[in-house]
Write a protein that holds these residues in place. Structure first.
Motif, PDB file in Angstrom:
ATOM      1  N   VAL A  43       0.863  -1.191   0.000  1.00 22.75           N
ATOM      2  CA  VAL A  43       0.000   0.000   0.000  1.00 22.75           C
ATOM      3  C   VAL A  43       0.897   1.238   0.000  1.00 22.75           C
ATOM      4  O   VAL A  43       0.827   2.084   0.880  1.00 22.75           O
ATOM      5  N   TRP A  60      -8.827  -1.660  -2.134  1.00 17.27           N
ATOM      6  CA  TRP A  60      -8.264  -0.875  -1.038  1.00 17.27           C
ATOM      7  C   TRP A  60      -8.280  -1.676   0.258  1.00 17.27           C
ATOM      8  O   TRP A  60      -8.980  -2.673   0.398  1.00 17.27           O
ATOM      9  N   TYR A  73     -13.288   4.564  -3.173  1.00 12.99           N
ATOM     10  CA  TYR A  73     -12.548   3.792  -2.180  1.00 12.99           C
ATOM     11  C   TYR A  73     -12.555   4.544  -0.855  1.00 12.99           C
ATOM     12  O   TYR A  73     -12.852   5.735  -0.788  1.00 12.99           O
ATOM     13  N   LYS A  76      -6.681   2.687   2.425  1.00 11.98           N
ATOM     14  CA  LYS A  76      -5.440   2.740   1.647  1.00 11.98           C
ATOM     15  C   LYS A  76      -5.600   1.947   0.354  1.00 11.98           C
ATOM     16  O   LYS A  76      -5.922   0.762   0.377  1.00 11.98           O
ATOM     17  N   LEU A  77      -5.364   2.615  -0.759  1.00 10.87           N
ATOM     18  CA  LEU A  77      -5.416   1.930  -2.042  1.00 10.87           C
ATOM     19  C   LEU A  77      -4.268   0.930  -2.156  1.00 10.87           C
ATOM     20  O   LEU A  77      -3.138   1.215  -1.731  1.00 10.87           O
ATOM     21  N   GLY A 100      -4.693   1.442  -6.778  1.00 11.92           N
ATOM     22  CA  GLY A 100      -5.896   0.668  -6.545  1.00 11.92           C
ATOM     23  C   GLY A 100      -6.407  -0.109  -7.739  1.00 11.92           C
ATOM     24  O   GLY A 100      -7.408  -0.830  -7.629  1.00 11.92           O
TER      25      GLY A 100
END
Length: 200
Positions: A43, A60, A73, A76-77, A100
């Motif tokens: 990430v 994500w 989203y 965290k992508l 993502g």
């Protein structure tokens, strides 16, 4: 030590065992262990001004899980390398995310280690060459995507001595002369006996 404190310690330990940043693997790499699979993914930080597309599926990470959402989203992508493993530790799926979205070459395998498919992605859409394989590990289908749609020649391998050929234009099967097919398969005698095009 009170029973309450012991319960808190055990809960914290279990939380760390199910999802953790692995030492030596970078602060932005996460590992999740589940009953039927384990995941290792990155990430890495992304730009704040990502242009989210409503038609795309974003992956994500939040609350110790990977989520997928169309057109948005929260958390965290996924950004960087991704790998998923079977309980027997064999790899199940491997590829890369960018902001993502799936990007680049992605591969999938059976639990026994045979390749299932290999697909090229670009910014969340299938775009580029792909191959699919049968239960015996032999090539079953190959072709190309362009922005999520089949585009160009699609080859269906039916066995040692037959191949079906269909031409696609932006996802639609289209009649098209294929004079080069015999040349293409001339060096593969087991594939040139049956060659068909859409509409024949």
């Amino acid at each position: 030590m009170s029973r309450y404190v012991i319960v808190i310690i055990v809960c914290c330990w279990m939380q760390g065992a199910s999802s953790q940043n692995l030492p030596g693997l970078g602060a932005n790499r996460v590992r999740i262990n589940e009953a039927d699979r384990s995941l290792v993914f990155e990430v890495e930080p992304v730009d704040d001004d990502i242009d989210v597309k409503s038609e795309l599926i974003y992956s994500w990470y939040s609350a110790n899980r990977i989520h997928t959402t169309q057109g948005g989203y929260s958390g965290k992508l996924l950004n960087g390398a991704y790998a998923e493993f079977y309980p027997n530790k064999n790899i199940k799926e491997q590829g890369t995310f960018k902001n993502g979205l799936k990007n680049g070459l992605w591969k999938e395998w059976t639990e026994g280690g045979l390749l299932v498919q290999s697909i090229t992605w670009k910014n969340g859409l299938k775009s580029g060459g792909f191959s699919k394989f049968g239960a015996n590990g032999l090539l079953a289908q190959q072709g190309k995507y362009l922005k999520g749609q089949l585009d160009g020649y699609l080859y269906d391998h039916y066995g040692k001595d037959s191949v079906g050929v269909t031409y696609y234009k932006k996802g639609v099967p289209t009649k098209k002369p294929v004079p080069f097919i015999k040349k293409l398969f001339a060096h593969k005698s087991h594939q040139r006996d049956t060659v068909k095009t859409a509409g024949q």
